[in-house]
Write a protein that holds these residues in place. Structure first.
Motif, PDB file in Angstrom:
ATOM      1  N   GLU A 155       0.823  -1.204   0.000  1.00 15.88           N
ATOM      2  CA  GLU A 155       0.000   0.000   0.000  1.00 15.88           C
ATOM      3  C   GLU A 155       0.861   1.260   0.000  1.00 15.88           C
ATOM      4  O   GLU A 155       0.534   2.245  -0.658  1.00 15.88           O
ATOM      5  CB  GLU A 155      -0.936   0.000   1.214  1.00 15.88           C
ATOM      6  N   GLU A 156       1.981   1.227   0.714  1.00 18.83           N
ATOM      7  CA  GLU A 156       2.892   2.379   0.731  1.00 18.83           C
ATOM      8  C   GLU A 156       3.516   2.593  -0.645  1.00 18.83           C
ATOM      9  O   GLU A 156       3.662   3.731  -1.112  1.00 18.83           O
ATOM     10  CB  GLU A 156       3.972   2.163   1.790  1.00 18.83           C
ATOM     11  N   ILE A 157       3.880   1.475  -1.284  1.00 20.73           N
ATOM     12  CA  ILE A 157       4.458   1.573  -2.633  1.00 20.73           C
ATOM     13  C   ILE A 157       3.424   2.118  -3.604  1.00 20.73           C
ATOM     14  O   ILE A 157       3.723   2.983  -4.448  1.00 20.73           O
ATOM     15  CB  ILE A 157       4.958   0.183  -3.088  1.00 20.73           C
ATOM     16  N   LYS A 158       2.199   1.623  -3.498  1.00 22.68           N
ATOM     17  CA  LYS A 158       1.138   2.083  -4.393  1.00 22.68           C
ATOM     18  C   LYS A 158       0.830   3.563  -4.171  1.00 22.68           C
ATOM     19  O   LYS A 158       0.590   4.309  -5.134  1.00 22.68           O
ATOM     20  CB  LYS A 158      -0.115   1.240  -4.179  1.00 22.68           C
ATOM     21  N   PHE A 159       0.857   3.991  -2.921  1.00 17.83           N
ATOM     22  CA  PHE A 159       0.615   5.398  -2.601  1.00 17.83           C
ATOM     23  C   PHE A 159       1.682   6.273  -3.261  1.00 17.83           C
ATOM     24  O   PHE A 159       1.384   7.310  -3.853  1.00 17.83           O
ATOM     25  CB  PHE A 159       0.628   5.591  -1.078  1.00 17.83           C
ATOM     26  N   TYR A 160       2.935   5.829  -3.176  1.00 15.56           N
ATOM     27  CA  TYR A 160       4.046   6.563  -3.788  1.00 15.56           C
ATOM     28  C   TYR A 160       3.901   6.605  -5.314  1.00 15.56           C
ATOM     29  O   TYR A 160       4.101   7.647  -5.946  1.00 15.56           O
ATOM     30  CB  TYR A 160       5.358   5.897  -3.404  1.00 15.56           C
ATOM     31  N   ALA A 161       3.532   5.460  -5.903  1.00 15.60           N
ATOM     32  CA  ALA A 161       3.349   5.400  -7.357  1.00 15.60           C
ATOM     33  C   ALA A 161       2.226   6.326  -7.802  1.00 15.60           C
ATOM     34  O   ALA A 161       2.339   7.025  -8.825  1.00 15.60           O
ATOM     35  CB  ALA A 161       3.056   3.969  -7.789  1.00 15.60           C
ATOM     36  N   ASN A 162       1.148   6.357  -7.052  1.00 12.30           N
ATOM     37  CA  ASN A 162       0.039   7.250  -7.397  1.00 12.30           C
ATOM     38  C   ASN A 162       0.435   8.717  -7.272  1.00 12.30           C
ATOM     39  O   ASN A 162      -0.030   9.563  -8.044  1.00 12.30           O
ATOM     40  CB  ASN A 162      -1.171   6.959  -6.495  1.00 12.30           C
ATOM     41  N   ASP A 163       1.297   9.029  -6.305  1.00  9.56           N
ATOM     42  CA  ASP A 163       1.789  10.396  -6.193  1.00  9.56           C
ATOM     43  C   ASP A 163       2.596  10.778  -7.438  1.00  9.56           C
ATOM     44  O   ASP A 163       2.473  11.890  -7.962  1.00  9.56           O
ATOM     45  CB  ASP A 163       2.653  10.544  -4.939  1.00  9.56           C
ATOM     46  N   LEU A 164       3.419   9.836  -7.912  1.00  2.42           N
ATOM     47  CA  LEU A 164       4.192  10.096  -9.135  1.00  2.42           C
ATOM     48  C   LEU A 164       3.261  10.324 -10.323  1.00  2.42           C
ATOM     49  O   LEU A 164       3.510  11.186 -11.170  1.00  2.42           O
ATOM     50  CB  LEU A 164       5.129   8.924  -9.421  1.00  2.42           C
TER      51      LEU A 164
END
Length: 578
Positions: A155-164
């Motif tokens: 979920e943390e990785i996905k959150f970061y990817a969505n921010d990008l």
């Protein structure tokens, strides 16, 4: 009606995770959206509409990530927007549950409700985009949120990817570039980011869009990313569905050197699936790739990648014919003269694949001077690398050994001398390959065996009967066994005093030599020559043959019988029964 509302509210409360106490936060909204996306994958009705809703939810995640990462109370606009988002999520969650349970009252009514929720999500996305734009104007120094560590959750990785994704969508030129650079860094280091990127349709869509960017740096970063993603099976299909092939080919035609190289690498991975070959051809990819191969300004890596794509396309017969019409054969025959190892090896492999099972194309390669150039690669005086020589030898077998006329051309260009050189002095791998080629050459015709005998192959093959390499010993013995079937070669073999060494190697105690069968076969052939029979009988090694015969080695028994016939019968002891 009131009862229905009460039931609906009760069901919502049971299905949706409860809100935490206090004011709703951005992080809470993100958690609920992820929960809803997960739930939507179990829905089996209204598939197209739920696919659209998932896309909206992904965009909403990106918009929330871009709008801010701190508590929503720090941003009044965001604070006012989040409750409305949560209400829509709650409403959508109820629709999802009813679709999972098939408890909706009617299809038309449910379709209408799904359309309405899609429209609400669009409104939220637009509102959050506006908030994000204002935030970026205030905090222009901000590029991306902190990158999660290696132990970060999905979920943390996905959150970061969505921010990008949000930075790619809303940011200016510099923010887009920085987001792409950050994305390339993480996908090179952690494949989990690739798997998540494939799930975020908007991210793949932005990458494909940026490949057509006029900003060279943005274009290059986008192509680098697609090249990495195309290395995953799940990524290939998503990229193709997103329309990546056409912009990649446009980069081949007018992009930078880096962009072209990355595009060819990406296309090479995508065309491993022959279903994508037609798409490459339809967008002018074959012409663009062949043009790159004729461009002297292109680097060897670029040409090598371009050749790799073309090799993948050869599996489609119509595309192969088009390549022939476009002059591909002459282009790659010329490349055989190239000093660059990568380009030369790719050219040889390309021509082999092109000619496989196609006599007309094989003849075209010969007419274009392919035989001469391949033999030239084998010239010991040249500086061609070992790998190129190995591949050239294999290509000569595939292209030339099926025709006596082509074999004659080979000999005229000095092929026999080059082959003998590598049998005599080549590195182990090249030597073993040369021996295999020599054996195959023996199988073509008696004339080929005579030519090999005249060229001096037999003394070198005899020396190799005692080589350290088992493969070399075996191939040398097999080749000699075939060559001495020719009377002229038998006579030359005996005259050159090779017989003594051959007899020394026939050790009855050595049961694992792997060459005994062929040595006995050679001796059997030599007994057709009177002088050879005399030398064998008068040699001190006749006892070795007798011991093998006594040990019930059938070939040895046959050889003793042959030697004991006629005037040599009285010179041997024992009676042999077969």
């Amino acid at each position: 009606m009131d009862e229905d509302k009460t039931h609906k509210k009760s069901k919502q409360n049971r299905s949706l995770p409860e809100l935490s106490a206090g004011e709703p936060t951005l992080q809470r909204a993100t958690e609920l959206i992820n929960s809803l996306i997960s739930l939507s994958h179990s829905i089996r009705v209204f598939a197209v509409k739920w696919q659209s809703i998932r896309s909206k939810l992904e965009e909403l995640l990106s918009a929330l990530a871009a709008a801010g990462t701190s508590d929503s109370c720090e941003n009044p606009s965001l604070s006012g927007a989040i409750p409305a988002v949560l209400n829509s999520i709650t409403e959508c969650h109820d629709l999802a549950r009813r679709c999972v349970d098939l408890s909706y009252s009617g299809k038309l009514l449910m379709q209408s409700d799904l359309d309405i929720i899609c429209a609400k999500f669009d409104t939220h996305i637009n509102n959050l985009s506006q908030i994000c734009s204002e935030k970026l104007q205030r905090d222009s120094y901000a590029i991306v949120v902190s990158r999660p560590g290696f132990a970060a959750s999905r979920e943390e990785i996905k959150f970061y990817a969505n921010d990008l994704v949000s930075r790619m969508k809303i940011g200016g030129r510099e923010l887009k570039k920085q987001a792409l650079i950050a994305f390339n860094e993480v996908i090179h280091e952690d494949e989990r980011y690739v798997k998540i990127a494939v799930e975020i349709e908007s991210l793949i869509g932005f990458l494909v869009k940026f490949i057509d960017s006029r900003e060279i740096e943005i274009q290059e970063e986008a192509v680098k990313a697609t090249s990495v993603i195309s290395g995953f099976d799940s990524g290939k299909s998503v990229l193709v569905c997103a329309g990546v092939i056409a912009p990649l080919i446009r980069v081949l035609e007018s992009g930078s050197e880096v962009g072209k190289e990355m595009s060819t690498r990406c296309l090479m991975k995508l065309t491993e699936n022959s279903n994508n070959a037609w798409s490459v051809s339809a967008h002018g990819g074959v012409t663009a790739l062949l043009k790159m191969c004729t461009n002297c300004d292109c680097g060897s890596e670029l040409v090598g990648s371009a050749c790799g794509v073309l090799k993948n396309l050869l599996g489609v017969e119509e595309i192969k014919r088009f390549m022939v019409e476009e002059g591909a054969i002459s282009i790659f025959v010329r490349f055989l003269r190239c000093k660059d190892e990568v380009s030369q090896i790719n050219s040889i492999e390309f021509l082999q694949i092109m000619a496989f099972g196609d006599e007309a194309i094989r003849r075209m390669i010969v007419r274009e001077g392919g035989i001469r150039e391949l033999v030239r690669v084998l010239d010991p005086k040249s500086a061609f690398p070992t790998k190129a020589r190995e591949i050239a030898l294999r290509a000569i077998v595939n292209l030339c050994f099926s025709s006596m006329s082509d074999l004659n051309v080979l000999m005229c260009h000095g092929f026999m001398d080059h082959l003998l050189y590598f049998i005599r002095r080549g590195e182990v791998l090249v030597q073993e390959l040369a021996l295999k080629v020599a054996f195959q050459l023996c199988g073509i015709s008696e004339e080929a065996k005579k030519a090999m005998g005249d060229a001096g192959f037999m003394p070198e093959l005899v020396k190799l009967l005692d080589a350290k390499s088992f493969e070399a010993r075996k191939m040398a013995a097999e080749t000699l066994s075939s060559m001495v079937l020719v009377p002229r070669n038998r006579k030359r073999f005996v005259q050159n005093q090779n017989l003594g060494l051959l007899l020394q190697l026939l050790d009855p105690e050595d049961k694992n030599s792997g060459t005994r069968k062929f040595l006995l076969s050679i001796l059997m052939s030599l007994t057709r020559c009177n002088s050879a029979r005399k030398k064998i009988v008068h040699s001190g090694y006749l006892k070795n043959i007798e011991k093998l015969a006594e040990a019930e080695v059938l070939d040895a028994k046959k050889l003793v019988r042959k030697l004991s016939s006629n005037r040599f019968r009285n010179m041997l002891s024992g009676i042999w029964h077969f």
